[in-house]
Design a protein around this motif. Sequence first.
Motif, PDB file in Angstrom:
ATOM      1  N   ARG A 366       0.813  -1.212   0.000  1.00  0.00           N
ATOM      2  CA  ARG A 366       0.000   0.000   0.000  1.00  0.00           C
ATOM      3  C   ARG A 366       0.848   1.264   0.000  1.00  0.00           C
ATOM      4  NH1 ARG A 366      -3.638  -0.799   5.103  1.00  0.00           N
ATOM      5  NH2 ARG A 366      -4.012   1.423   4.716  1.00  0.00           N
ATOM      6  N   LEU A 367       2.135   1.143  -0.315  1.00  0.00           N
ATOM      7  CA  LEU A 367       3.004   2.310  -0.347  1.00  0.00           C
ATOM      8  C   LEU A 367       2.919   2.998  -1.700  1.00  0.00           C
ATOM      9  CD1 LEU A 367       6.248   1.075   1.445  1.00  0.00           C
ATOM     10  CD2 LEU A 367       4.514   2.636   2.324  1.00  0.00           C
ATOM     11  N   THR A 368       2.552   4.262  -1.682  1.00  0.00           N
ATOM     12  CA  THR A 368       2.501   5.056  -2.909  1.00  0.00           C
ATOM     13  C   THR A 368       3.102   6.430  -2.625  1.00  0.00           C
ATOM     14  OG1 THR A 368       0.281   5.918  -2.421  1.00  0.00           O
ATOM     15  CG2 THR A 368       0.427   3.885  -3.740  1.00  0.00           C
ATOM     16  N   TRP A 369       3.485   7.130  -3.681  1.00  0.00           N
ATOM     17  CA  TRP A 369       3.961   8.503  -3.550  1.00  0.00           C
ATOM     18  C   TRP A 369       3.706   9.227  -4.867  1.00  0.00           C
ATOM     19  CZ3 TRP A 369       4.644  11.526   0.272  1.00  0.00           C
ATOM     20  CH2 TRP A 369       5.369  12.712   0.146  1.00  0.00           C
ATOM     21  N   ARG A 370       3.063  10.371  -4.771  1.00  0.00           N
ATOM     22  CA  ARG A 370       2.716  11.141  -5.957  1.00  0.00           C
ATOM     23  C   ARG A 370       1.901  10.324  -6.949  1.00  0.00           C
ATOM     24  NH1 ARG A 370       3.918  16.523  -4.823  1.00  0.00           N
ATOM     25  NH2 ARG A 370       5.916  16.626  -3.744  1.00  0.00           N
ATOM     26  N   GLY A 371       1.034   9.467  -6.429  1.00  0.00           N
ATOM     27  CA  GLY A 371       0.143   8.692  -7.282  1.00  0.00           C
ATOM     28  C   GLY A 371       0.778   7.474  -7.939  1.00  0.00           C
ATOM     29  N   ARG A 372       2.004   7.128  -7.546  1.00  0.00           N
ATOM     30  CA  ARG A 372       2.683   5.960  -8.120  1.00  0.00           C
ATOM     31  C   ARG A 372       3.040   4.979  -7.028  1.00  0.00           C
ATOM     32  NH1 ARG A 372       6.845   9.467 -11.856  1.00  0.00           N
ATOM     33  NH2 ARG A 372       5.582   9.576 -13.759  1.00  0.00           N
ATOM     34  N   ALA A 373       3.001   3.696  -7.366  1.00  0.00           N
ATOM     35  CA  ALA A 373       3.413   2.673  -6.398  1.00  0.00           C
ATOM     36  C   ALA A 373       4.899   2.809  -6.127  1.00  0.00           C
ATOM     37  CB  ALA A 373       3.102   1.283  -6.957  1.00  0.00           C
ATOM     38  N   VAL A 374       5.275   2.604  -4.880  1.00  0.00           N
ATOM     39  CA  VAL A 374       6.676   2.748  -4.479  1.00  0.00           C
ATOM     40  C   VAL A 374       7.404   1.428  -4.553  1.00  0.00           C
ATOM     41  CG1 VAL A 374       8.184   3.263  -2.519  1.00  0.00           C
ATOM     42  CG2 VAL A 374       6.265   4.766  -3.047  1.00  0.00           C
ATOM     43  N   SER A 375       6.750   0.339  -4.248  1.00  0.00           N
ATOM     44  CA  SER A 375       7.450  -0.959  -4.245  1.00  0.00           C
ATOM     45  C   SER A 375       6.513  -2.045  -4.744  1.00  0.00           C
ATOM     46  CB  SER A 375       7.926  -1.316  -2.839  1.00  0.00           C
ATOM     47  OG  SER A 375       6.833  -1.476  -1.963  1.00  0.00           O
TER      48      SER A 375
END
Length: 375
Positions: A366-375
Motif C-alpha cells: 500500500r506504499l505510494t507517492w505522488r500517485g505511483r506505487a513505491v514498491s
Amino acid sequence: MTAVLALVVAVAALTAHTVVNATRWLRRPGAGPTEVTEAVAVLLPLRDEAARVAPCLRALLAQRGVPDLRIVVLDDGSTDGTADVVRAVAGDDPRLTLLTGVAPPPGWLGKPHACWQLANRTDPAPTVLAFVDADVVLTPYAVAAAVTELRAASAALLSPYPRIVVRTAADRLVQPLLQWLWLTFLPLRAMERSPRPSLAAAGGQFLVVDRAGYLRAGGHAAVADKVLEDIELARAVKRSGGRIALADGSRLASCRMYENWPQLRDGYAKSLWASFGHPVAAAVVVTLLLLLYTAPPLVAVGALAAGTPAVAGAAFVAWLLGAAGRVVTARATGGRAWPDALAHPVSITVLGWLTLRSYHLRKRRRLTWRGRAVS
C-alpha cells in the motif's frame, strides 16, 4: 544501577562522536561570492509541484558565480499546471529548458527515471550536474560554492545537506533526526576515505556530481528501482571507484520538505523500510534507539517514585546527554536547538512508530507517492 551507568556511558560516547563529526569532520562550504569556470547543469525534476516550485525556480535563475549555467526542468506527468508555473517564472530566460517527461518503464521508480532523463538531455555536455528538488531554495552563490567544494574534496559526488525548515510540532519532532542520525552514527572522515559502499550517505534534495564520475557509476540507471535513490547513487559511485563527500549546506540552501503531518507521515512511510532493510535489522536498531534515548526519562521518573535518587540522577544525566547531541546537531546544521532537544525521547518514539508503519504498509503493498506505487 550498573545498567543505568552503562546507558550513560553509551549515550555519552555517541554524543562525543556527534561533537567530533560536527566540529572536525563536517565540511562547511561558504555562501560568499565565488566563481567557477566549469559548465554546470542544474537539473530539476517536477511532479505536481505547482504550489511550491516558484521560489525554487527564482533562486535558480538568480544564481551567480557560474557563467556557464544551464537549468533543465522536467515536468514528470504533472496534472496541476506545474509546467505553466515554470513558463511563467522563467519567461524567456535562455538558460532554462523545460522538458516533458515520459512515464517510467517497468523496473523504474519515478524519481530515478526523471533524474536519468534530465541527465541525458544536457547538450552540450556540462562537467558538473546539480540535482535539486522543488522544495529547495538556494542562496545566490550556492551552486558555485557546491561545485568548489566538490572539487576541493576530490569527490565524484557531494551532498550539501540543506537547512531543514520546521514550522509545525511534527516537523520539530521528526525532521531534525535526519541530520542527527548521520552526525551521531556515521563516521564522516571514514565515509570519505573508505571505498566501502556501506559507508555512504547523501540527500537527494541538493546533490552535486562530477558528470564523468556519475556516468561511470551508471547514473540513475544504476539505481532505477531504489526508493532511496540518493544513498544508492552514492554507493554506486563508491563501487565505481569514486569518492563521495557530505557537507553542511545550511548556508547554501533551505528546504521545507513537507507541508503538513499527513505528507510527513507518508513521506517517511515510503522510505524508512528501505533505510533499515530487513525487518529484524529495523527492530534491533529501533529497540536500541528506544533504550538509549527514550528509556532514560522513564527510568528517572520510575526511580524517583521507587525512592532511588541515585538511579534517577544517572538516568536524568543520560537524558540530558541525548539532548546535548541534538543541540550540537542543530547548531552545526542551522537547526533549532531549544526546547526541541528536550523532546528527543518523544522524537525517537515517533520515529519507531513511523518505521513500524512503513513496514506494515509495504507488507500490504500500500506504499505510494505522488500517485505511483513505491514498491
